[in-house]
Design an enzyme around this catalytic site. Structure first.
Site, PDB file in Angstrom:
ATOM      1  CG  HIS A  74      -2.077  -0.945   1.021  1.00 26.79           C
ATOM      2  ND1 HIS A  74      -1.931  -2.321   1.157  1.00 26.79           N
ATOM      3  CD2 HIS A  74      -3.357  -0.732   0.660  1.00 26.79           C
ATOM      4  CE1 HIS A  74      -3.089  -2.899   0.893  1.00 26.79           C
ATOM      5  NE2 HIS A  74      -3.965  -1.955   0.588  1.00 26.79           N
ATOM      6  N   PRO A  75       0.462   2.238  -0.774  1.00 29.93           N
ATOM      7  CG  PRO A  75      -0.747   3.733  -2.105  1.00 29.93           C
ATOM      8  CD  PRO A  75      -0.729   2.294  -1.630  1.00 29.93           C
ATOM      9  CB  SER A  91      -4.099   4.015  -4.647  1.00 27.38           C
ATOM     10  OG  SER A  91      -4.002   2.775  -3.999  1.00 27.38           O
ATOM     11  CD  GLN A  95      -3.236   8.445  -1.585  1.00 24.32           C
ATOM     12  OE1 GLN A  95      -2.691   9.556  -1.578  1.00 24.32           O
ATOM     13  NE2 GLN A  95      -2.546   7.318  -1.495  1.00 24.32           N
ATOM     14  CB  VAL A 127      -3.008   0.354   5.612  1.00 26.87           C
ATOM     15  CG1 VAL A 127      -4.164  -0.115   4.734  1.00 26.87           C
ATOM     16  CG2 VAL A 127      -1.674   0.018   4.948  1.00 26.87           C
ATOM     17  CB  VAL A 130      -9.131   7.338   2.566  1.00 30.36           C
ATOM     18  CG1 VAL A 130      -7.727   7.113   3.116  1.00 30.36           C
ATOM     19  CG2 VAL A 130      -9.212   6.973   1.095  1.00 30.36           C
TER      20      VAL A 130
END
Length: 174
Positions: A74-75, A91, A95, A127, A130
């Protein structure tokens, strides 16, 4: 009244061979197509709930090293990948949905400082699912979770990955 003879999306997924199944679902777990590949054997799926449950069970049965690699796949939120434009499509959307692409310079510096403190403490990126969160709530969550012990945080990350993947399945298949 005629009925639609076409099979449901879950029936169609259940009918795919392993390679096609992985091609369709390999990105649900961030850079970890092995989850979809191992979950294929649990077909046929009665619903998207049972599909998601099978995939989460696959993640939970994985070795500790595989789970750690999944977390590390995960970034960081608003991190280098976001800045370079190299996040996955999923992602990027997640974000942006949380407003992380709208951080002021001060907010960006705070988030990156929190990310660095988190990675130093736990050895993997923060992580969190979101969806529905603001960037302020995310930063508060990082601060709060920095107080966890390593095992609690490892489990929290796996739980968050389950939430992320649920949202990704819903986004892909409605």
């Amino acid at each position: 009244m005629p009925t639609d003879p076409s099979p449901s999306p879950i029936t169609q997924l259940s009918a795919l061979d392993r390679a096609e199944f992985v091609a369709r679902l390999g990105g649900i777990f961030e850079h970890s197509p092995w989850v979809a590949e191992r979950s294929w054997a649990a077909r046929p799926f009665a619903s998207f709930d049972t599909l998601h449950a099978a995939m989460v069970a696959t993640m939970r049965r994985a070795s500790r090293d595989e789970q750690l690699a999944l977390i590390r796949a995960h970034p960081e939120l608003a991190g280098k990948e976001a800045e370079a434009g190299t996040l996955t499509r999923e992602s990027t959307g997640e974000q942006k949905g949380a407003g992380l692409d709208q951080c002021s310079q001060t907010e960006l510096e705070r988030l990156r400082t929190l990310n660095a403190a988190y990675r130093t403490r736990f050895g993997f990126p923060f992580v969190i699912a979101v969806k529905g969160l603001t960037r302020y709530q995310i930063m508060e969550a990082v601060e709060r979770r920095l107080n966890h012990d390593a095992e609690t945080e490892f489990e929290t990350c796996l739980n968050e990955i389950a939430r992320i993947t649920r949202a990704r399945l819903e986004a892909q298949f409605g």
